[in-house]
Each structure stands twice: as C-alpha cells, then as structure tokens.
Design an enzyme around this catalytic site. Structure first.
Site, PDB file in Angstrom:
ATOM      1  N   SER A 136       0.851  -1.186   0.000  1.00 31.97           N
ATOM      2  CA  SER A 136       0.000   0.000   0.000  1.00 31.97           C
ATOM      3  C   SER A 136       0.885   1.234   0.000  1.00 31.97           C
ATOM      4  O   SER A 136       1.751   1.387   0.867  1.00 31.97           O
ATOM      5  CB  SER A 136      -0.907  -0.010   1.239  1.00 31.97           C
ATOM      6  N   ASP A 189      -7.408   3.401  -3.198  1.00 29.41           N
ATOM      7  CA  ASP A 189      -8.016   3.494  -1.872  1.00 29.41           C
ATOM      8  C   ASP A 189      -8.215   4.969  -1.529  1.00 29.41           C
ATOM      9  O   ASP A 189      -7.257   5.734  -1.434  1.00 29.41           O
ATOM     10  CB  ASP A 189      -7.116   2.826  -0.832  1.00 29.41           C
ATOM     11  N   GLU A 214     -11.403   1.196  -3.211  1.00 24.80           N
ATOM     12  CA  GLU A 214     -11.696   0.977  -1.795  1.00 24.80           C
ATOM     13  C   GLU A 214     -12.228   2.248  -1.119  1.00 24.80           C
ATOM     14  O   GLU A 214     -11.653   3.323  -1.257  1.00 24.80           O
ATOM     15  CB  GLU A 214     -10.417   0.507  -1.092  1.00 24.80           C
ATOM     16  N   ASP A 239     -14.130  -0.841   3.736  1.00 29.68           N
ATOM     17  CA  ASP A 239     -13.128  -0.966   4.793  1.00 29.68           C
ATOM     18  C   ASP A 239     -13.643  -0.325   6.078  1.00 29.68           C
ATOM     19  O   ASP A 239     -14.196  -0.993   6.950  1.00 29.68           O
ATOM     20  CB  ASP A 239     -11.823  -0.300   4.317  1.00 29.68           C
ATOM     21  N   LYS A 263      -9.930  -6.499   8.436  1.00 23.82           N
ATOM     22  CA  LYS A 263      -8.851  -6.211   9.366  1.00 23.82           C
ATOM     23  C   LYS A 263      -9.233  -6.746  10.737  1.00 23.82           C
ATOM     24  O   LYS A 263     -10.277  -6.375  11.280  1.00 23.82           O
ATOM     25  CB  LYS A 263      -8.592  -4.705   9.434  1.00 23.82           C
ATOM     26  N   GLY A 291      -4.260  -4.161   6.217  1.00 20.90           N
ATOM     27  CA  GLY A 291      -3.214  -3.901   7.191  1.00 20.90           C
ATOM     28  C   GLY A 291      -3.320  -2.508   7.767  1.00 20.90           C
ATOM     29  O   GLY A 291      -3.937  -1.618   7.172  1.00 20.90           O
TER      30      GLY A 291
END
Length: 370
Positions: A136, A189, A214, A239, A263, A291
């Site tokens: 990322s 994201d 995302e 998320d 997560k 993560g």
C-alpha cells in the site's frame, strides 16, 4: 484457562518514510503491545492498532488504553474460560472499541494455541505455508514520485499495488501508473475522501482496469456506495464502515460492494473475523486481509489469518522492512518472490526482540490479577 497478569506496553517506532492518506500523514507507528500471562506462566501476545488520531475510525490509542485498563483487564479478574471465543460474549456489553478488544482477544488465541502446543494457524483453519502480499503506497507529491515508488516495490517482488488517492490526486495519478505498468494489479483506496457528487469523476476510474476501488465514500455510508457500484464495472471494496458481521451483511444485501477488506483490529479480533470470512465465502464476496502498519506481532496475526484458503487476493501485509528499519520480533518477515512465509511454531510462532522494544518503549503498565 485463567489470566494472572497483564502487561501493557506503549511503543512508538519511526517509519522509514512518512505514510500519507487522504485523512492525514504518519511518520511513526504508535501502538500498544499486550502481554498476557496465565496461571501456568505461559506468555501470549496481541497488538492494539488504533492510531494516535481519530481519523481512521473514532478509536485512538488513548481511548483504547482507557478501555483496556478500565474495563477489559479488570474484567479478566478471576475469569476462567475454555475458549478465546468466550471473550466476545463476555465483553459484548462494551459498545464499539473494537481495536481495544481485538488486542486482548488476539492474545487469548495465542495463549490458547500455546496451551494446546499447536500453531494458531491450525486452530483458525489456515493451511497455506506462504501468503502472497501486496503493498500500500501513500499519496505521493506528483506522478514522477509515484512511478518511482511503484517501480521500487515492483522490483522488490510486489505484484499488487494499492494507491491512496484523494480529490486532485486521483485520475492523473492512476492514469500514469496504468500507462507505466499495464499488467500490474492496481487498486485505489480513497479512505472516504469523496462525496456522492463525485460519482461522475469516480466512474472515470473504470477505464484503468483496477482490481477495486476501496472506500470512496463516508465510513458511515452504505447507500451511496451501492449507487456507485450500480454505475461502475470496477468492484467497490469497503473498509472503514465494516466493524462486524452485521455490517458486512448489510453491505452485501444493499449491494454496496463486491469485496471486503478484513482487518482483525477493526472487527474486534478472530471470532468476528472468522464469521465474516464464512459469510463472504457463502455469498461470493471477495475477502482479503488489510493492514494497519502493524509491527511484528500484529503482522504475524495477519499472516496466520490470511493463510486460510478463502484469501486469494494479496493483502496489505507487506514485509517488515516496508515500514520499519527494526521490528519488535526476532523473525522479521521478508519478501520471498511475492510472498511472506507463514510463522511456524506454537501460537503465533514469533518471539519478541527485547532490545528493540526497549529502544522504542514509552511506558509499561503491569496489572496483576491474582
């Protein structure tokens, strides 16, 4: 099983480079390391991933510390349990505070596996010996910096790259990345940086063959995400707004997404995560392991979870060296090809590097429960 002592270590480890998202920038990883000691002297570990600022979720390292020391640890006094899943039921009266709960719950799973003298991987249904991982990347200053950063990580072996985006640093940046790396698995994201009025702009991302987009909208939203998913071919991944199985079910039934970033910290630990994995498998939802810039203990827990067969998309786990010059474990995770080895041994399969911990330790609180 019964917990006799808890040590709560506050650490702050500098990042190799600052990490920038649409909601802020980090130059250090501040976290809590949980150490549980049971009546037989067995030591188990968890990691609390709440950030210093309430910009990812409302939870922070300070609020997590308060919940852990005021409610969770005192609640362990004289508590005898047979399985770590008992923790979720015992503390369900505490609303939210999933990251605080997850730190304790993960340590209980580590303890349970060590008591049984097996790897935690076996207990949670993991089978893979290695896990393909992605990287990322924070928001870069310009397209040139972005391409240089992508190139560096591709050369290291990463085959999936997630690009953080925000208004003004989105279409041009993604276009440049796709042109330079036509076959690379790319995703974007947004960390809730957009509004429903930006749907026309977000629809332009369809042309870049992204694996997914995302969390474009609010961390409280399901409706606008569903509307966007109707209008684009690219999969929406959620998320921040998924804190429980109930949230995942709501997102699925509303058509808000086609993928789930799971997560452990955000959903309160393994018990809820395993239920979410089963739901995703039954309902054809792609689930992958996200993560939170974890140090070694949290990264080990993530790898064990991602070793389940349902995880077919490379997660945001990355090698230890992605973020830190030194990790808090003696067995830092190194990239082999595009994968990391799953820890072996009892429990989570890693040991603490006490010298590194001493260097970055801010404070330790010990609570005796005898």
């Amino acid at each position: 099983m019964q917990i006799m002592e808890v040590k709560l270590h506050q650490l702050k480890i500098p990042l190799k480079t600052s990490f920038k998202t649409s909601y802020g920038e980090m130059d250090a990883k501040e976290f809590l390391l949980i150490e549980l000691i049971d009546c037989d002297g067995i030591i188990a570990y968890g990691e609390v991933e709440a950030f210093a600022r309430p910009d990812y979720t409302e939870e922070t390292i300070e609020t997590a510390y308060n919940i852990i020391t005021t409610f969770l640890i005192p609640g362990l006094q004289n508590w005898q349990f047979t399985h770590p899943q008992d923790f979720r039921e015992k503390f369900k009266w505490i609303r939210g505070n999933q990251m605080a709960k997850a730190g304790i719950e993960m340590a209980l799973w580590d303890l349970y596996a060590k008591k049984k003298e097996v790897s935690l991987q076996e207990l949670i249904g993991g089978t893979k010996q290695k896990v393909a991982v992605g990287v990322s990347l924070g928001i870069q200053e310009n397209e040139t910096a972005l391409l240089n950063t992508i190139r560096r990580y591709v050369q290291k072996g990463y085959q999936r790259v997630k690009l953080k985006i925000q208004p003004g640093k989105d279409i041009r940046f993604i276009a440049a990345a796709r042109e330079a790396f036509p076959n690379l698995t790319l995703m974007a994201d947004a960390n809730s940086a957009y509004k429903v009025s930006d749907i026309v702009l977000l629809k332009k991302l369809d042309q870049f063959n992204l694996a997914m987009i995302e969390q474009p909208f609010s961390e409280k939203d399901f409706i606008d995400h569903a509307e966007l998913q109707k209008q684009i071919k690219t999969a929406i991944c959620l998320d921040e707004n998924l804190r429980s199985l109930e949230d995942v079910r709501q997102a699925h039934l509303l058509g808000s997404c086609k993928a789930i970033n799971l997560k452990l910290a955000r959903v309160g630990g393994y018990s809820e995560a395993l239920d979410i994995i089963n739901y995703c498998h039954q309902n054809n939802l792609l689930v992958w392991c996200g993560g939170m810039l974890e140090a070694g203990i949290g990264r080990a827990h993530n790898l064990l979870l991602a070793s389940r067969e349902e995880f077919v998309f490379p997660g945001d786990i990355s090698a230890s060296s992605r973020y830190f010059e030194e990790d808090i474990i003696c067995e830092p995770f190194e990239l082999i090809g595009d994968s990391l080895q799953v820890p072996k041994g009892f429990g989570i399969g890693v040991t603490l590097n006490n010298q590194v911990i001493k260097r970055f330790l801010k404070n330790t609180k010990t609570m005796v429960l005898r």
